[in-house]
Scaffold this active site. Structure first.
Site, short mmCIF file in Angstrom:
data_model
loop_
_atom_site.label_atom_id
_atom_site.label_comp_id
_atom_site.label_asym_id
_atom_site.label_seq_id
_atom_site.Cartn_x
_atom_site.Cartn_y
_atom_site.Cartn_z
N GLU A 46 0.80 -1.23 0.00
CA GLU A 46 0.00 0.00 0.00
C GLU A 46 0.84 1.28 0.00
O GLU A 46 0.31 2.35 -0.22
CB GLU A 46 -0.99 0.00 1.17
CG GLU A 46 -0.41 -0.03 2.56
CD GLU A 46 -0.31 -1.44 3.11
OE1 GLU A 46 -0.20 -2.39 2.30
OE2 GLU A 46 -0.32 -1.60 4.35
N ASN A 47 2.14 1.16 0.23
CA ASN A 47 2.97 2.37 0.13
C ASN A 47 3.24 2.75 -1.32
O ASN A 47 3.87 3.77 -1.57
CB ASN A 47 4.28 2.21 0.91
CG ASN A 47 5.11 1.05 0.42
OD1 ASN A 47 4.60 -0.04 0.19
ND2 ASN A 47 6.39 1.28 0.23
#
Lengths: 217, 232
Positions: A46-47
């Site tokens: 998700e980064n």
């Protein structure tokens, strides 16, 4: 009974050809090591990366290429980078097929708690609340009991919730369970673990059919 | 070409004051505006509200502002790697608002894009949604989350030019593009400030219209939090 790698190995069987998968920190990260190599799967972090590869060789680490656990990683051919809003568009917009994450508690109604112990540990939810609120297919990877031997599969969560009624499946060191309207339905036993062992370690309602098979891993 | 280039970090931070609200790009220590943070430490302004996914580590990133007790309030999604942060939070010295990571990104993006608020399913039924408006769409419940209002946003890019155009590298991109144009003034620091015309317009991630000040950063440490490798 399974160790953490065993749990990851069993969950890897749930990963199907063509899946985009988000792996949480801890046991879920290990799942990538056990996915069959004859299927095509892309791991999302998700980064801001899709198409994550293994850790880099020593000397090749790049501070600008990390996963959500802040570990140095590599990318595979076909990978892409993107910003945080787009990353959560993938998650919130249900473009990610499978989410695997850890938990402190799961309740028989599918509630999950994994971000806060009031007054003691407050690390934050990170992306977990977004993931559990939107993913259609959520598998929780965790130990069946906590360090004090208390069940983590409960009637109701006691800790602040991360999401409500969202967990579909739980894989622990003892069992594979499905979350149904009637509570935890026992699907498989870990090698060498009896139905009685699982009953004793489960506080929430357990549905037990005839002939619970041992996991094939 | 409208020139956004300023001489150095000192001019880039002109106008920052006590009690302001700042946005900081970065995920963990990756893609953080190291030069702007160092200058804020030097200026020692206080009472800050900081919007950032993480709070740095004890001796680097936003942890440096925390050490000097410059921060009044943190708005973050995950703060696990900072002992001083946890101490200040549990003792009540520091006000902390923990929000879902996707909500953090979207509240920045909403500010950038001119939306006053957005509905998200994240956090519904949890303490994050307490006191907030909720609404049902197609049988599912959503929480209304408001756009951030900030005085400055500090971002870091890989390459940029005097027009304020930015290109990011790898996962150092993260929240940086979403924070551009999301505050009254966006300050971008870059590893390489290249001559105008050198960046391919097809490859620009953030157009200069979202950036008010740009400068060439110096001495990037780019610290790695978790060095993980495999054997050759």
């Amino acid at each position: 009974m399974l160790d953490k790698n065993g749990i990851a190995k069993r969950i890897a069987k749930e990963v199907k050809d063509g899946y985009y998968v988000n792996l949480g920190i801890g046991i879920p990260t290990l799942v990538a090591n056990f996915v069959r190599d004859d299927i095509e799967v892309e791991f999302q972090s998700e980064n801001g990366v899709l198409g994550m590869g293994p850790f880099p060789f020593e000397g090749d680490e790049d501070a600008d290429i990390i996963n959500a656990g802040k570990q140095t990683i590599t990318t595979l051919p076909g990978a892409s980078f993107f910003d945080s809003a787009m990353s959560f568009s993938m998650i919130r917009g249900k473009h990610v097929d499978l989410t695997i994450l850890g938990a402190m508690e799961v309740a028989e109604n599918g509630d999950i708690a994994n971000w806060k112990i009031p007054g003691r540990m407050v690390k934050g939810m990170g992306g977990a609340m977004d993931l559990v609120a939107s993913a259609e297919n959520i598998i929780v990877a965790m130990m069946h009991t906590n360090k004090r031997g208390e069940s983590k599969l409960l009637k109701r969560c006691s800790l602040p919730l991360t999401g409500v009624g969202c967990v579909k499946k739980v894989v622990t060191n003892l069992a594979v369970l499905e979350v149904t309207k009637k509570g935890f339905k026992l699907l498989e036993r870990a090698p060498g673990v009896s139905v009685e062992d699982i009953k004793n370690a489960t506080e929430g309602h357990l549905e037990i059919g005839d002939n619970i098979p041992e996991m094939d891993i | 070409m409208i020139n956004k280039k300023v001489a150095n970090v000192k001019s880039a931070l002109e106008g920052v004051k006590d009690d302001m609200t700042f946005m900081f790009g970065g995920f963990g220590l990756s893609g953080i505006p190291e030069n702007s943070i160092a200058e804020l430490v030097k200026k020692n302004i206080k009472g800050l509200t900081c919007i950032s996914n993480n709070a740095g580590v004890d001796d680097f990133g936003l942890g440096l502002l925390l050490q000097q007790k410059q921060v009044k309030k943190m708005i973050s999604s995950y703060v696990g790697e900072n002992d001083e942060f946890e101490r200040q939070m549990l003792s009540g010295e520091l006000d902390v608002e923990l929000i879902p990571q996707g909500t953090l990104a979207e509240r920045c993006r909403a500010a950038q894009a001119g939306f006053p608020a957005v509905y998200t399913p994240a956090g519904y039924g949890t303490e994050v949604a307490e006191g907030k408006e909720t609404r049902e769409f197609d049988g599912k419940m959503y929480v209304l989350e408001h756009a951030f209002k900030a005085d400055f946003s500090f971002v870091k890019a890989w390459k940029g030019d005097a027009a304020g155009n930015l290109i990011f590298k790898g996962t150092a991109r993260n929240f940086n593009p979403n924070m551009c144009g999301a505050a009254k003034i966006t300050v971008a620091e870059v590893e390489e400030l290249v001559p105008v015309g050198e960046l391919n317009p097809n490859e620009i991630h953030i157009p200069g219209i979202f950036v008010q000040r740009i400068f060439q950063g110096e001495l990037y440490e780019k610290r790695i939090e978790q060095r993980t490798v495999r054997q050759r």
